[in-house]
Design a protein around this motif. Structure first.
Motif, PDB file in Angstrom:
ATOM      1  N   GLU A 189       0.777  -1.238  -0.110  1.00  0.00           N
ATOM      2  CA  GLU A 189       0.022   0.051   0.044  1.00  0.00           C
ATOM      3  C   GLU A 189       0.907   1.163  -0.210  1.00  0.00           C
ATOM      4  O   GLU A 189       0.342   2.351  -0.143  1.00  0.00           O
ATOM      5  N   LEU A 190       1.999   1.094   0.103  1.00  0.00           N
ATOM      6  CA  LEU A 190       3.098   2.162   0.285  1.00  0.00           C
ATOM      7  C   LEU A 190       4.184   1.870  -0.708  1.00  0.00           C
ATOM      8  O   LEU A 190       4.696   0.717  -0.487  1.00  0.00           O
ATOM      9  N   ILE A 191       4.889   3.028  -1.658  1.00  0.00           N
ATOM     10  CA  ILE A 191       5.900   2.389  -2.344  1.00  0.00           C
ATOM     11  C   ILE A 191       7.190   3.664  -1.727  1.00  0.00           C
ATOM     12  O   ILE A 191       7.036   4.731  -1.367  1.00  0.00           O
ATOM     13  N   ILE A 192       8.143   3.101  -1.250  1.00  0.00           N
ATOM     14  CA  ILE A 192       9.239   3.793  -0.655  1.00  0.00           C
ATOM     15  C   ILE A 192      10.446   3.794  -1.969  1.00  0.00           C
ATOM     16  O   ILE A 192      10.994   2.736  -2.404  1.00  0.00           O
ATOM     17  N   VAL A 193      10.611   4.875  -2.445  1.00  0.00           N
ATOM     18  CA  VAL A 193      11.641   5.125  -3.513  1.00  0.00           C
ATOM     19  C   VAL A 193      13.063   5.597  -3.015  1.00  0.00           C
ATOM     20  O   VAL A 193      12.863   6.785  -2.278  1.00  0.00           O
ATOM     21  N   ASP A 194      13.882   4.806  -2.942  1.00  0.00           N
ATOM     22  CA  ASP A 194      15.401   5.082  -2.351  1.00  0.00           C
ATOM     23  C   ASP A 194      16.149   6.044  -2.975  1.00  0.00           C
ATOM     24  O   ASP A 194      17.232   5.549  -3.621  1.00  0.00           O
ATOM     25  N   GLY A 195      15.432   7.446  -3.266  1.00  0.00           N
ATOM     26  CA  GLY A 195      16.247   8.303  -4.099  1.00  0.00           C
ATOM     27  C   GLY A 195      15.565   9.401  -3.660  1.00  0.00           C
ATOM     28  O   GLY A 195      14.653   9.550  -3.085  1.00  0.00           O
ATOM     29  N   SER A 196      15.852  10.458  -4.473  1.00  0.00           N
ATOM     30  CA  SER A 196      15.309  11.893  -4.391  1.00  0.00           C
ATOM     31  C   SER A 196      14.220  12.119  -5.513  1.00  0.00           C
ATOM     32  O   SER A 196      14.496  11.816  -6.719  1.00  0.00           O
ATOM     33  N   LEU A 197      13.084  12.376  -5.070  1.00  0.00           N
ATOM     34  CA  LEU A 197      11.825  12.644  -5.765  1.00  0.00           C
ATOM     35  C   LEU A 197      11.481  14.205  -5.998  1.00  0.00           C
ATOM     36  O   LEU A 197      11.576  14.913  -4.770  1.00  0.00           O
ATOM     37  N   SER A 198      11.380  14.869  -7.020  1.00  0.00           N
ATOM     38  CA  SER A 198      10.962  16.305  -7.031  1.00  0.00           C
ATOM     39  C   SER A 198       9.310  16.289  -6.741  1.00  0.00           C
ATOM     40  O   SER A 198       8.806  15.257  -6.830  1.00  0.00           O
TER      41      SER A 198
END
Length: 448
Positions: free
Chosen positions: A87-96
């Protein structure tokens, strides 16, 4: 955007961890391999109480300005979410802000980037008033960059009461102004905290005891070692960022009456810039230390990479006055003891290889130990005592018996070799002391 996608991260939520492995001209900023980055990202998720449903690395050769990932990659992420009920997505980087919003719209799930995740952890763990102020400042700095006109509730306008008339102040402008005002207020409060901390540090320098600061990559075992040496009950778990607020306790060292041991926040690769600035005051404790103990998780496959991350931060703080040279040496303004912790987790062959490597590290002070079992901790205390007294010389002082402050300083900061009656002086009876004292402590004594 759907309202249900907004809000805080929910503890216990199932999360999919995605590491965008950049392969373009700029390359990847981290020298950790993809598997190590995924393990670290999973550790960050666990630290905030999330359940990691799955983790995947996605190679990105050209970042898409609107979504970071390509359409096919977004579909793969959506499929993984469906299969793992994430139910949640963690992007291991920087998002604008735009990338985060577009990904949430396409994936119909909340998306959080590395900065947001670390901020969530810091927000939950900060215990002191200073720590909470620093976290709030970092959150506001992060949120300020998220205010884009695509958020519909920010497109409304307030009535026109401006001096020059016109349509009035939009909601987004009002929100930005409120954030700026709150950040300015927090910075003023933090400046007062820094001044107070500086006064305390000045008092500690004049007060009788040297300071030993524990530093290291997050989860290297600093708090476990701190508890072992001091008997304190500082939170020490197998979690990233278990310690956020500086903690100090008194310990005894060979040749010294007492020293102050300080536990600090752990370092990590790609720490959000908002937090680097916000936690500067906390890390300033390190710059005032007499000795730094760099705790390493020597059983971690990426221990060398973690060491480089720590040394970069120490260099930024001015603790290391020159970068590492080809032989792995660094010119340290403050003496550094490197602790190879978690020795109990090594196999016999690996321990033997490391022992041999240790013997060839000329110019470095290394202690192998296990903070969990206590093996090697006595050697660390002896080594720290030697570091604090290594440039000591013998000095003679004649003091009035009534000068308790200087007596206390010399007994605590130096090694008193003899005390003799020195007869009467202008201020009454006097004592002659022979004391071994370092140059640094002599300077502090003269400032009393």
């Amino acid at each position: 955007m759907n309202d249900e996608l907004k809000g805080e991260v929910t503890r216990g939520a199932r999360a999919l961890v995605v590491y965008p492995q950049m392969k373009g001209p700029r390359g990847d900023r981290s020298d950790l391999d993809p598997e190590a980055r995924l393990e670290e990202a999973k550790g960050l998720a666990l630290a905030i109480g999330l359940e990691v449903a799955d983790a995947m690395a996605i190679v990105i050769r050209e970042a898409r300005p609107g979504t970071l990932f390509g359409e096919g990659q977004i579909q793969n992420i959506a499929t993984a979410c469906a299969l793992n009920e994430a139910e949640l997505i963690i992007v291991d980087g920087s998002l604008s802000a735009i990338q985060q919003r577009n990904l949430e719209e396409k994936l119909k799930r909340k998306v959080i980037d590395r900065t947001g995740l670390i901020l969530e952890i810091f927000g939950e763990r900060a215990a002191t008033a200073e720590g909470r102020l620093q976290v709030e400042l970092a959150h506001l700095d992060y949120q300020a960059g998220r205010l884009v006109r695509s958020w519909t509730h920010l497109e409304r306008q307030r009535g026109g009461f401006g001096f020059l008339g016109g349509p009035g102040e939009t909601q987004i402008e009002a929100d930005r102004r409120m954030i700026r005002d709150r950040m300015a207020k927090i910075r003023r409060e933090l400046e007062q905290v820094r001044r107070t901390r500086g006064l305390h540090r000045d008092r500690r320098e004049k007060a009788p005891w040297p300071v030993i600061a524990l530093v290291g990559y997050t989860n290297a075992g600093k708090s476990t070692l701190f508890n072992r040496l001091t008997g304190a009950g500082v939170m020490a778990e197998n979690l990233l960022f278990a310690t956020l607020d500086p903690t100090m306790r008194a310990i005894r060292l060979p040749g010294l009456e007492k020293a102050i041991l300080s536990d600090t926040v752990g370092f990590i690769s790609d720490l959000p810039t908002q937090l680097v600035a916000a936690f500067r005051a906390t890390l300033e404790e390190v710059t005032a230390a007499d000795v730094i103990v760099h705790v390493r998780d020597i059983a971690n496959p990426d221990t060398e990479s973690q060491k480089r991350q720590v040394l970069e931060v120490l260099s930024d703080l001015g603790v290391i006055t020159a970068p590492e040279d080809e032989e792995g040496q660094e010119d340290a303004a403050i003496p550094i003891i490197e602790v190879w912790n978690k020795w109990d987790l090594l196999g016999a062959d690996q321990a033997g290889s490391l022992r041999e490597a240790m013997e060839h590290r000329d110019g470095e002070t290394i202690v192998a130990l296990s903070a969990l079992t206590g093996v090697g901790c006595d050697e660390l205390l002896e080594t720290a005592g030697r570091k604090l007294t290594q440039d000591s010389r013998t000095y003679t002082f004649v003091l009035p018996v009534a000068d308790g402050q200087r007596f206390a300083f010399l007994h605590a900061r130096g090694e008193v070799l003899s005390e003799q009656d020195a007869g009467e002086g202008e201020q009454g009876p006097q004592i002659r002391l022979e004391v071994r004292l370092s140059e640094r402590e002599l300077g502090r004594y003269r400032a009393l």
